[in-house]
Design a protein around this motif. Sequence first.
Motif, mmCIF file in Angstrom:
data_model
loop_
_atom_site.group_PDB
_atom_site.id
_atom_site.type_symbol
_atom_site.label_atom_id
_atom_site.label_comp_id
_atom_site.label_asym_id
_atom_site.label_seq_id
_atom_site.Cartn_x
_atom_site.Cartn_y
_atom_site.Cartn_z
ATOM 1 N N ASN A 58 34.632 43.162 50.531
ATOM 2 C CA ASN A 58 34.556 41.910 49.772
ATOM 3 C C ASN A 58 35.094 41.729 48.502
ATOM 4 O OD1 ASN A 58 32.873 43.080 47.514
ATOM 5 N ND2 ASN A 58 30.875 43.082 49.013
ATOM 6 N N PHE A 59 35.189 40.891 47.787
ATOM 7 C CA PHE A 59 35.738 40.751 46.786
ATOM 8 C C PHE A 59 35.644 41.695 45.491
ATOM 9 C CE2 PHE A 59 37.100 38.961 42.407
ATOM 10 C CZ PHE A 59 38.567 38.926 42.569
ATOM 11 N N ASN A 60 34.450 42.019 45.199
ATOM 12 C CA ASN A 60 33.752 42.869 44.154
ATOM 13 C C ASN A 60 34.200 44.459 44.688
ATOM 14 O OD1 ASN A 60 33.115 40.877 42.530
ATOM 15 N ND2 ASN A 60 30.996 40.989 43.312
ATOM 16 N N ALA A 61 33.972 44.558 46.071
ATOM 17 C CA ALA A 61 34.485 46.082 46.430
ATOM 18 C C ALA A 61 35.963 46.242 46.451
ATOM 19 C CB ALA A 61 34.085 46.359 47.912
ATOM 20 N N GLY A 62 36.876 45.293 46.541
ATOM 21 C CA GLY A 62 38.259 45.292 46.569
ATOM 22 C C GLY A 62 38.786 45.661 45.084
ATOM 23 N N ARG A 63 37.962 44.782 44.226
ATOM 24 C CA ARG A 63 38.511 44.980 42.780
ATOM 25 C C ARG A 63 38.020 46.320 42.295
ATOM 26 N NH1 ARG A 63 35.787 41.685 38.947
ATOM 27 N NH2 ARG A 63 36.982 42.654 37.565
ATOM 28 N N LYS A 64 37.056 46.765 42.655
ATOM 29 C CA LYS A 64 36.509 48.065 42.451
ATOM 30 C C LYS A 64 37.357 49.370 43.027
ATOM 31 C CE LYS A 64 32.121 50.822 42.368
ATOM 32 N NZ LYS A 64 30.945 51.054 42.776
ATOM 33 N N SER A 65 37.677 49.180 44.199
ATOM 34 C CA SER A 65 38.768 50.211 44.821
ATOM 35 C C SER A 65 39.961 50.217 43.919
ATOM 36 C CB SER A 65 39.029 49.823 46.190
ATOM 37 O OG SER A 65 37.828 49.903 47.035
ATOM 38 N N SER A 66 40.329 49.026 43.516
ATOM 39 C CA SER A 66 41.873 48.784 42.930
ATOM 40 C C SER A 66 41.612 49.463 41.565
ATOM 41 C CB SER A 66 42.050 47.383 42.483
ATOM 42 O OG SER A 66 42.404 46.886 43.983
ATOM 43 N N ARG A 67 40.457 49.300 40.940
ATOM 44 C CA ARG A 67 40.295 49.914 39.610
ATOM 45 C C ARG A 67 40.028 51.499 39.484
ATOM 46 N NH1 ARG A 67 37.422 44.934 36.443
ATOM 47 N NH2 ARG A 67 39.540 44.511 35.422
ATOM 48 N N GLU A 68 39.467 51.961 40.839
ATOM 49 C CA GLU A 68 39.484 53.317 40.975
ATOM 50 C C GLU A 68 40.832 53.899 41.347
ATOM 51 O OE1 GLU A 68 37.683 57.240 41.304
ATOM 52 O OE2 GLU A 68 36.450 55.081 40.786
ATOM 53 N N ILE A 69 41.596 53.345 41.679
ATOM 54 C CA ILE A 69 42.870 53.899 41.802
ATOM 55 C C ILE A 69 43.988 53.607 40.910
ATOM 56 C CG2 ILE A 69 45.107 53.762 43.332
ATOM 57 C CD1 ILE A 69 43.117 53.044 45.860
ATOM 58 N N LEU A 70 43.963 52.363 40.101
ATOM 59 C CA LEU A 70 44.890 52.056 38.989
ATOM 60 C C LEU A 70 44.588 52.339 37.696
ATOM 61 C CD1 LEU A 70 46.131 48.827 40.814
ATOM 62 C CD2 LEU A 70 47.297 51.142 40.566
ATOM 63 N N GLY A 71 43.099 52.518 37.623
ATOM 64 C CA GLY A 71 42.486 52.554 36.256
ATOM 65 C C GLY A 71 42.059 51.454 35.864
ATOM 66 N N ASP A 72 41.248 51.214 34.847
ATOM 67 C CA ASP A 72 40.702 50.004 34.207
ATOM 68 C C ASP A 72 41.648 48.699 33.674
ATOM 69 O OD1 ASP A 72 38.506 48.210 33.919
ATOM 70 O OD2 ASP A 72 37.947 49.131 31.932
ATOM 71 N N ILE A 73 42.528 48.306 34.722
ATOM 72 C CA ILE A 73 43.528 47.640 34.476
ATOM 73 C C ILE A 73 42.951 45.962 34.183
ATOM 74 C CG2 ILE A 73 45.616 48.978 35.040
ATOM 75 C CD1 ILE A 73 45.855 46.923 37.479
ATOM 76 N N TYR A 74 43.686 45.117 33.624
ATOM 77 C CA TYR A 74 43.290 43.815 33.705
ATOM 78 C C TYR A 74 44.020 42.974 34.416
ATOM 79 C CZ TYR A 74 42.652 39.518 31.424
ATOM 80 O OH TYR A 74 42.122 37.988 30.925
ATOM 81 N N MET A 75 43.354 42.079 35.457
ATOM 82 C CA MET A 75 43.776 41.463 36.423
ATOM 83 C C MET A 75 44.440 42.141 37.732
ATOM 84 S SD MET A 75 45.366 37.956 34.473
ATOM 85 C CE MET A 75 45.833 38.636 32.839
ATOM 86 N N CYS A 76 43.711 42.927 38.112
ATOM 87 C CA CYS A 76 43.868 43.894 39.051
ATOM 88 C C CYS A 76 44.317 43.138 40.453
ATOM 89 C CB CYS A 76 43.079 45.100 39.442
ATOM 90 S SG CYS A 76 41.585 44.501 39.994
ATOM 91 N N PRO A 77 45.392 43.898 41.108
ATOM 92 C CA PRO A 77 45.786 43.380 42.492
ATOM 93 C C PRO A 77 44.783 43.577 43.429
ATOM 94 C CG PRO A 77 46.807 45.309 42.035
ATOM 95 C CD PRO A 77 46.227 44.996 40.668
ATOM 96 N N ILE A 78 44.920 43.233 44.597
ATOM 97 C CA ILE A 78 43.688 43.610 45.762
ATOM 98 C C ILE A 78 44.240 43.384 46.905
ATOM 99 C CG2 ILE A 78 43.111 41.031 46.275
ATOM 100 C CD1 ILE A 78 40.039 42.086 45.990
ATOM 101 N N LYS A 79 43.867 44.677 47.678
ATOM 102 C CA LYS A 79 44.326 45.034 48.968
ATOM 103 C C LYS A 79 43.301 43.908 50.040
ATOM 104 C CE LYS A 79 42.175 47.521 51.496
ATOM 105 N NZ LYS A 79 41.334 47.966 52.809
ATOM 106 N N ILE A 80 44.145 43.143 50.803
ATOM 107 C CA ILE A 80 43.405 42.480 51.789
ATOM 108 C C ILE A 80 43.412 43.204 53.057
ATOM 109 C CG2 ILE A 80 43.368 40.313 52.915
ATOM 110 C CD1 ILE A 80 42.755 39.866 50.257
ATOM 111 N N ASN A 81 44.643 43.373 53.759
ATOM 112 C CA ASN A 81 44.746 44.149 54.744
ATOM 113 C C ASN A 81 45.704 45.154 54.768
ATOM 114 O OD1 ASN A 81 45.320 44.898 57.464
ATOM 115 N ND2 ASN A 81 43.909 43.498 58.318
ATOM 116 N N CYS A 82 45.615 46.562 54.770
ATOM 117 C CA CYS A 82 46.342 47.457 54.516
ATOM 118 C C CYS A 82 47.228 47.686 55.695
ATOM 119 C CB CYS A 82 45.664 49.036 54.538
ATOM 120 S SG CYS A 82 46.703 50.202 53.810
ATOM 121 N N ASN A 83 46.817 47.545 56.853
ATOM 122 C CA ASN A 83 47.463 47.722 58.402
ATOM 123 C C ASN A 83 48.558 46.513 58.536
ATOM 124 O OD1 ASN A 83 45.964 50.015 59.219
ATOM 125 N ND2 ASN A 83 44.674 48.674 60.205
#
Length: 184
Positions: A58-83
């Motif tokens: 979901n959107f919140n999990a996607g944002r959380k994953s992005s922040r875990e990887i990139l740090g606490d950045i503002y307006m983080c990108p999001i993965k929709i489908n890696c494959n």
Amino acid sequence: MMNLLSDYTINQETVLLTGEYNENGKLCTRVIEGEDTFLVDMKPIDVINKTLLGLGSNFNAGRKSSREILGDIYMCPIKINCNLGIWLFPTKSYNNEFCVWFSLTHVKKTKAVGIRKTEVYLSYNHTFVINMKESKFNQRKQAAKDLRYEMTKNSQGILTFYVEPKKGLMIRESEGINRYRIRK
């Protein structure tokens, strides 16, 4: 009257999403997909969330994953489908009705127009002019590339391990509170 879809799932041909009010004043999503454009009777964040729910996230999990990887950045990108290689990045806060979500794979190049505008050249010969400095836009685009790189790298790791063969356990069910007896 323009075609208004009730539902939409982001796919490989989705170029961008942004908020747009329909003739009744309701916030909808303007989608550019391939050579077409249409409105979806959902907010952009709801289109993203629904697509991710269909993929087990979901959107919140996607944002959380992005922040875990990139740090606490503002307006983080999001993965929709890696494959399928679908990565979105925003131009504004996701709470902003007019945030434009660009699909990374469809952004071909940019050109500064004046001081605070950027012309974005997209797949299918689309051009989109946004009120944002080119350097800021390219920072957001780079964050999406960084996220793509890290998530792709993480998902392709090879897990190798060796388990020393041992004699198995013998487990017997019995009566009483502790119903199982384990013998080596």
